[in-house]
Write a protein that holds these residues in place. Structure first.
Motif, PDB file in Angstrom:
ATOM      1  N   THR A  62       0.868  -1.087   0.000  1.00 42.20           N
ATOM      2  CA  THR A  62       0.000   0.000   0.000  1.00 42.20           C
ATOM      3  C   THR A  62       0.889   1.112   0.000  1.00 42.20           C
ATOM      4  OG1 THR A  62      -0.008   0.443   2.103  1.00 42.20           O
ATOM      5  CG2 THR A  62      -0.931  -1.275   1.567  1.00 42.20           C
ATOM      6  N   SER A  63       1.920   0.868   0.504  1.00 44.75           N
ATOM      7  CA  SER A  63       2.913   1.792   0.543  1.00 44.75           C
ATOM      8  C   SER A  63       3.782   1.591  -0.583  1.00 44.75           C
ATOM      9  CB  SER A  63       3.628   1.482   1.707  1.00 44.75           C
ATOM     10  OG  SER A  63       4.310   2.135   2.148  1.00 44.75           O
ATOM     11  N   ALA A  64       3.960   0.508  -1.088  1.00 44.97           N
ATOM     12  CA  ALA A  64       4.792   0.359  -2.204  1.00 44.97           C
ATOM     13  C   ALA A  64       4.674  -1.012  -2.603  1.00 44.97           C
ATOM     14  CB  ALA A  64       6.151   0.603  -1.828  1.00 44.97           C
ATOM     15  N   PRO A  65       5.403  -1.483  -3.499  1.00 44.86           N
ATOM     16  CA  PRO A  65       5.196  -2.834  -3.907  1.00 44.86           C
ATOM     17  C   PRO A  65       5.551  -3.781  -2.896  1.00 44.86           C
ATOM     18  CG  PRO A  65       6.311  -1.711  -5.507  1.00 44.86           C
ATOM     19  CD  PRO A  65       5.990  -0.747  -4.470  1.00 44.86           C
ATOM     20  N   ALA A  66       5.647  -4.451  -2.493  1.00 46.15           N
ATOM     21  CA  ALA A  66       5.792  -5.316  -1.558  1.00 46.15           C
ATOM     22  C   ALA A  66       6.625  -5.500  -0.616  1.00 46.15           C
ATOM     23  CB  ALA A  66       5.528  -6.364  -1.483  1.00 46.15           C
TER      24      ALA A  66
ATOM     25  N   LEU B 278      -4.408 -15.194   4.009  1.00 44.83           N
ATOM     26  CA  LEU B 278      -4.007 -13.895   3.483  1.00 44.83           C
ATOM     27  C   LEU B 278      -3.216 -14.075   2.194  1.00 44.83           C
ATOM     28  CD1 LEU B 278      -2.698 -12.433   6.875  1.00 44.83           C
ATOM     29  CD2 LEU B 278      -4.997 -12.152   5.883  1.00 44.83           C
ATOM     30  N   GLY B 279      -3.528 -13.283   1.182  1.00 43.29           N
ATOM     31  CA  GLY B 279      -2.820 -13.347  -0.089  1.00 43.29           C
ATOM     32  C   GLY B 279      -1.783 -12.247  -0.194  1.00 43.29           C
ATOM     33  N   TRP B 280      -0.532 -12.636  -0.396  1.00 38.00           N
ATOM     34  CA  TRP B 280       0.566 -11.664  -0.385  1.00 38.00           C
ATOM     35  C   TRP B 280       1.737 -12.222  -1.174  1.00 38.00           C
ATOM     36  CZ3 TRP B 280       0.418  -6.804   0.694  1.00 38.00           C
ATOM     37  CH2 TRP B 280       1.588  -6.094   0.978  1.00 38.00           C
ATOM     38  N   THR B 281       2.612 -11.375  -1.638  1.00 37.90           N
ATOM     39  CA  THR B 281       3.834 -11.827  -2.286  1.00 37.90           C
ATOM     40  C   THR B 281       4.905 -12.074  -1.230  1.00 37.90           C
ATOM     41  OG1 THR B 281       3.419 -10.697  -4.378  1.00 37.90           O
ATOM     42  CG2 THR B 281       5.705 -11.184  -3.847  1.00 37.90           C
ATOM     43  N   ILE B 282       5.491 -13.251  -1.248  1.00 40.27           N
ATOM     44  CA  ILE B 282       6.532 -13.601  -0.289  1.00 40.27           C
ATOM     45  C   ILE B 282       7.819 -13.862  -1.063  1.00 40.27           C
ATOM     46  CG2 ILE B 282       7.250 -15.198   1.521  1.00 40.27           C
ATOM     47  CD1 ILE B 282       4.284 -15.867   1.944  1.00 40.27           C
ATOM     48  N   SER B 283       8.798 -13.022  -0.852  1.00 40.99           N
ATOM     49  CA  SER B 283      10.039 -13.169  -1.607  1.00 40.99           C
ATOM     50  C   SER B 283      11.279 -13.024  -0.756  1.00 40.99           C
ATOM     51  CB  SER B 283      10.079 -12.149  -2.752  1.00 40.99           C
ATOM     52  OG  SER B 283      10.026 -10.837  -2.233  1.00 40.99           O
TER      53      SER B 283
ATOM     54  N   TYR C  41      15.547  -9.123   6.071  1.00 42.66           N
ATOM     55  CA  TYR C  41      14.359  -9.083   6.921  1.00 42.66           C
ATOM     56  C   TYR C  41      13.319  -8.087   6.422  1.00 42.66           C
ATOM     57  CZ  TYR C  41      11.293  -8.566  10.942  1.00 42.66           C
ATOM     58  OH  TYR C  41      10.174  -8.518  11.758  1.00 42.66           O
ATOM     59  N   THR C  42      12.059  -8.462   6.554  1.00 36.23           N
ATOM     60  CA  THR C  42      10.957  -7.522   6.374  1.00 36.23           C
ATOM     61  C   THR C  42       9.834  -7.936   7.303  1.00 36.23           C
ATOM     62  OG1 THR C  42       9.253  -6.658   4.882  1.00 36.23           O
ATOM     63  CG2 THR C  42      10.070  -8.880   4.438  1.00 36.23           C
ATOM     64  N   HIS C  43       9.164  -6.956   7.871  1.00 38.13           N
ATOM     65  CA  HIS C  43       8.012  -7.265   8.735  1.00 38.13           C
ATOM     66  C   HIS C  43       6.780  -7.555   7.905  1.00 38.13           C
ATOM     67  CE1 HIS C  43       7.521  -2.884   8.018  1.00 38.13           C
ATOM     68  NE2 HIS C  43       6.236  -3.145   8.051  1.00 38.13           N
ATOM     69  N   GLN C  44       6.776  -7.176   6.657  1.00 33.90           N
ATOM     70  CA  GLN C  44       5.567  -7.202   5.851  1.00 33.90           C
ATOM     71  C   GLN C  44       5.121  -8.578   5.411  1.00 33.90           C
ATOM     72  OE1 GLN C  44       6.303  -4.422   2.692  1.00 33.90           O
ATOM     73  NE2 GLN C  44       5.345  -2.784   3.821  1.00 33.90           N
ATOM     74  N   GLU C  45       5.981  -9.515   5.462  1.00 36.73           N
ATOM     75  CA  GLU C  45       5.632 -10.854   4.962  1.00 36.73           C
ATOM     76  C   GLU C  45       5.323 -11.824   6.099  1.00 36.73           C
ATOM     77  OE1 GLU C  45       8.637 -12.091   2.182  1.00 36.73           O
ATOM     78  OE2 GLU C  45       8.455 -10.262   0.996  1.00 36.73           O
ATOM     79  N   GLY C  46       4.672 -11.322   7.145  1.00 37.27           N
ATOM     80  CA  GLY C  46       4.226 -12.177   8.238  1.00 37.27           C
ATOM     81  C   GLY C  46       4.995 -12.025   9.527  1.00 37.27           C
TER      82      GLY C  46
ATOM     83  N   MET D   1      -0.298 -17.325   5.269  1.00 39.47           N
ATOM     84  CA  MET D   1       0.036 -16.285   4.298  1.00 39.47           C
ATOM     85  C   MET D   1       0.507 -16.989   3.040  1.00 39.47           C
ATOM     86  SD  MET D   1       2.543 -12.956   4.615  1.00 39.47           S
ATOM     87  CE  MET D   1       1.356 -11.985   5.542  1.00 39.47           C
ATOM     88  N   THR D   2      -0.326 -16.938   2.009  1.00 42.42           N
ATOM     89  CA  THR D   2      -0.032 -17.637   0.760  1.00 42.42           C
ATOM     90  C   THR D   2       0.742 -16.743  -0.192  1.00 42.42           C
ATOM     91  OG1 THR D   2      -2.023 -18.996   0.957  1.00 42.42           O
ATOM     92  CG2 THR D   2      -1.054 -18.788  -1.240  1.00 42.42           C
ATOM     93  N   ASN D   3       1.799 -17.279  -0.741  1.00 40.78           N
ATOM     94  CA  ASN D   3       2.595 -16.538  -1.713  1.00 40.78           C
ATOM     95  C   ASN D   3       1.839 -16.486  -3.033  1.00 40.78           C
ATOM     96  OD1 ASN D   3       4.544 -15.300  -3.223  1.00 40.78           O
ATOM     97  ND2 ASN D   3       6.011 -16.991  -3.150  1.00 40.78           N
ATOM     98  N   ILE D   4       1.381 -15.300  -3.396  1.00 40.09           N
ATOM     99  CA  ILE D   4       0.597 -15.165  -4.622  1.00 40.09           C
ATOM    100  C   ILE D   4       1.488 -15.071  -5.851  1.00 40.09           C
ATOM    101  CG2 ILE D   4      -1.325 -14.113  -3.409  1.00 40.09           C
ATOM    102  CD1 ILE D   4      -0.378 -11.384  -4.399  1.00 40.09           C
ATOM    103  N   GLY D   5       2.798 -15.077  -5.624  1.00 39.44           N
ATOM    104  CA  GLY D   5       3.715 -15.063  -6.759  1.00 39.44           C
ATOM    105  C   GLY D   5       3.868 -13.687  -7.357  1.00 39.44           C
ATOM    106  N   GLY D   6       4.433 -13.663  -8.519  1.00 42.22           N
ATOM    107  CA  GLY D   6       4.698 -12.384  -9.151  1.00 42.22           C
ATOM    108  C   GLY D   6       6.078 -11.901  -8.746  1.00 42.22           C
ATOM    109  N   ALA D   7       6.731 -11.224  -9.633  1.00 38.79           N
ATOM    110  CA  ALA D   7       8.073 -10.733  -9.349  1.00 38.79           C
ATOM    111  C   ALA D   7       8.030  -9.587  -8.355  1.00 38.79           C
ATOM    112  CB  ALA D   7       8.741 -10.283 -10.637  1.00 38.79           C
ATOM    113  N   GLN D   8       6.882  -8.977  -8.213  1.00 35.43           N
ATOM    114  CA  GLN D   8       6.715  -7.896  -7.260  1.00 35.43           C
ATOM    115  C   GLN D   8       5.298  -7.942  -6.740  1.00 35.43           C
ATOM    116  OE1 GLN D   8       5.610  -4.093  -9.839  1.00 35.43           O
ATOM    117  NE2 GLN D   8       7.637  -4.821 -10.337  1.00 35.43           N
ATOM    118  N   VAL D   9       5.069  -7.280  -5.629  1.00 38.32           N
ATOM    119  CA  VAL D   9       3.742  -7.292  -5.064  1.00 38.32           C
ATOM    120  C   VAL D   9       2.780  -6.734  -6.086  1.00 38.32           C
ATOM    121  CG1 VAL D   9       2.250  -6.253  -3.375  1.00 38.32           C
ATOM    122  CG2 VAL D   9       4.469  -7.095  -2.734  1.00 38.32           C
TER     123      VAL D   9
END
Length: 618
Positions: free
Chosen positions: A32-36, A74-79, A93-98, A278-286
């Motif tokens: 929401t803030s940026a791509p993923a 939850l549907g999200w990009t996990i990379s 590290y990122t807090h955004q992926e769970g 949290m399911t990885n919805i794929g995609g090279a970016q969020v």
């Protein structure tokens, strides 16, 4: 906010609130803030894998059997690198992926309730009138997942790490302000500041959106020779309510800790959500593969996903009566995020080192048309580098700022005025109708993220070409790298920073963050702007409370330089249009039901409060 933590997304490096030097994190904003998610990592390489990190499945016996009506999907990009759960792992590290479900702060800030939410701390109070001393009292029941009490030793360790470790996101803020720390008892920490630090508790120590710091366990990280290389793994001791029990390329699974301290402490009722998938919805970016993601939401497979564009939100609402948004079934379907988007550029390189060129680009952007074409007439376009929350709206409406708007006309759309500036800067139209100088056109390719920028960037490219700028779209996986490396072009990205007053957003352009060409821009501070006069104003603002008249006067002076120099080009405020499926879960935060008053992004630092507040719908 839909800053979707963006992208290479691995470390969303940078964020955050902010996050922001004192406000900017080392992570890119979230989708929401940026791509993923909306987050683009500023990462280079991940920490070396450890034995703990390689253990990505549950202990012997496998996963518990948890029914669907006790599970949030939850549907999200996990990379990010598998196994990285240590908040100090850098990069990786990122807090955004769970990981947000594992880590907690001293306090949260609920933006739509406009209040602090005490958490690991019962109180944080400035105990000297000049803001040079902060006293923190910890909750007596707070404890780590291994049963060890959260103590003053943990807080002091966390603070000292930020102070001494240049790889940590808030090192600059601690280095600027913190003189010393004392722990008079096991539940009290007293911070002494070098200079008045009136915003330190809010900007640095509270979690909100993508900014602030979690407290880490001294008895775990204190044993590590290199805290930045330690990944943590599934067994990482943490204070939050969920244990990470499985992590592979397809998903991350978190199970509730029945002994979570916050329930005993009365912070919150026992969570009804027993499992988070949290399911990885794929995609090279969020934002990738959204057609499939949206269908899964409509089919009740997902309970929430990253935010969507306006037209998509309406389609989702029409397809499933159980789906709602922050504004229900009514436009604009979302809430004001903290991540207004601008066209940034590297101000150290030609032709963007010329303020006339930057201003000329702004003049070809028709913000009224953007509002009409993309947002059904809603006033989403902006001329400010901060979101218009109440305190910031008050500043924007002040007589001093209004006078500056009248003087510099930052919202003005005028192709002739743009052409005059380009001519003055030594450019002339070539045979293709594009501005050129010494045979070179203006490299105005917009780097962005298709999942969240497809609508606005395509419109901007048309406007830029019409204005004579050599523009196109770059939604490649290298887009964030281009921004961080400062390559020629324009960068569609947000200002994750200010929430109450303009300082944090304005500080993004302080010269101390101006990285030289050939290095990576940290904290998503892509402008690399350096102006000693501007810096002097910010330095005078830093020790002042935002309610002091001198602060407002200085903030207006900084805004004048921002507009006069066109440091970057504000385009739109960000709306988070997150579809919530209420088939299994209700009490999502909306206008009609504020819940705990936080924004509704499950990937933001306050996502823990969103998920633990959900109630069964059946």
């Amino acid at each position: 906010m839909n800053k979707f933590k963006l992208l290479n997304i691995i470390a969303l490096a940078a964020i955050v609130l902010v996050a922001c030097g004192g406000a900017a994190t080392t992570e890119a904003p979230a989708a929401t803030s940026a791509p993923a998610a909306t987050s683009a990592p500023a990462a280079t390489s991940a920490p070396k894998a450890t034995a703990a990190a390689e253990a990505t499945t549950a202990p012997e016996g496998g996963l518990l059997d948890v029914p669907r009506n006790q599970t949030v999907n939850l549907g999200w990009t996990i990379s990010s690198p598998i196994g990285v759960t240590n908040p100090w792992a850098n990069p990786g590290y990122t807090h955004q992926e769970g990981n947000v479900f594992m880590w907690e702060p001293l306090m949260y800030f609920a933006i739509f309730a406009d209040k602090e939410v005490p958490w690991l701390a019962d109180s944080m109070e400035y105990t000297k009138a000049d803001f040079t001393e902060l006293t923190i009292k910890l909750n007596a029941d707070a404890e780590w997942s291994d049963g060890t009490p959260v103590s003053a030793k943990d807080v002091a360790f966390t603070f000292n790490g930020q102070l001494k470790n240049e790889k940590l996101p808030y090192h600059a803020a601690f280095d600027q302000f913190v003189a010393s720390m004392a722990t008079p008892n096991d539940k009290t920490v007293v911070v002494t500041f070098k200079i008045p630090a009136p915003r330190f508790a809010f900007e640095v120590l509270m979690l909100k959106f993508d900014t602030g710091i979690p407290i880490v366990p001294e008895h775990i990280l204190g044993k590590e020779a290199d805290v930045n290389a330690y990944e943590g793994g599934l067994d990482m001791v943490h204070s939050g309510p969920y244990n990470l029990v499985q992590w592979d390329a397809n998903q991350k699974i978190y199970d509730l800790r029945e002994d979570w301290w916050a329930v005993k402490a009365g912070r919150i009722a026992k969570p009804a959500v027993k499992r988070i998938v949290m399911t990885n919805i794929g995609g090279a970016q969020v934002g990738g593969n959204m057609d499939i993601v949206i269908q899964r939401l409509v089919n009740n497979e997902f309970d929430a996903i990253l935010d969507v564009r306006s037209s998509v939100a309406k389609q989702v609402l029409d397809s499933n009566a159980k789906v709602t948004t922050h504004t229900g079934s009514d436009s604009p379907y979302g809430y004001l995020d903290w991540w207004p988007n601008s066209l940034w550029m590297n101000t150290q390189i030609e032709p963007f080192s010329d303020a006339r060129v930057r201003r000329a680009i702004s003049l070809v952007i028709n913000r009224d048309q953007i509002d009409e074409v993309l947002y059904d007439g809603a006033g989403v376009s902006t001329i400010y580098p901060f979101p218009l929350y109440p305190g910031l709206q008050k500043f924007a409406d002040s007589a001093a700022v209004k006078a500056l708007e009248a003087k510099y006309e930052p919202r003005k759309f005028d192709l002739e005025a743009s052409a005059a500036l380009m001519t003055e800067a030594g450019f002339a139209k070539n045979g293709d109708g594009l501005w050129a100088k010494n045979g070179a056109t203006v490299p105005a390719v917009i780097n962005g993220f298709e999942g969240i920028h497809a609508d606005i960037v395509s419109v901007l490219v048309e406007m830029l070409i019409k204005g004579g700028f050599d523009s196109a779209i770059d939604f490649s996986t290298d887009a964030y790298t281009h921004m961080a490396d400062g390559t020629p072009g324009l960068y569609m990205f947000g200002h994750g920073a200010s929430l109450q007053d303009p300082y944090a957003a304005l500080e993004l352009f302080h010269g101390r963050f101006s990285e030289p060409i050939g290095t990576t821009a940290g904290g998503n501070r892509f402008s690399r702007y350096d102006n000693p006069k501007y810096d002097a104003i910010l330095d005078k603002m830093a020790p002042l409370g935002s309610d002091e008249p001198e602060f407002s006067e200085l903030a207006a002076q900084a805004m004048e330089i921002y507009w006069a120099d066109q440091i970057d080009i504000p385009v739109i405020q960000w709306l988070h249009r997150i579809p919530y499926n209420q088939t299994y879960w209700k009490n999502w935060p909306t206008v009609a039901n504020p819940a705990m008053g936080t924004n509704g992004a499950f990937w933001a630092h306050t996502g823990l409060l969103v998920i633990t507040s959900l109630q069964p719908a059946q």
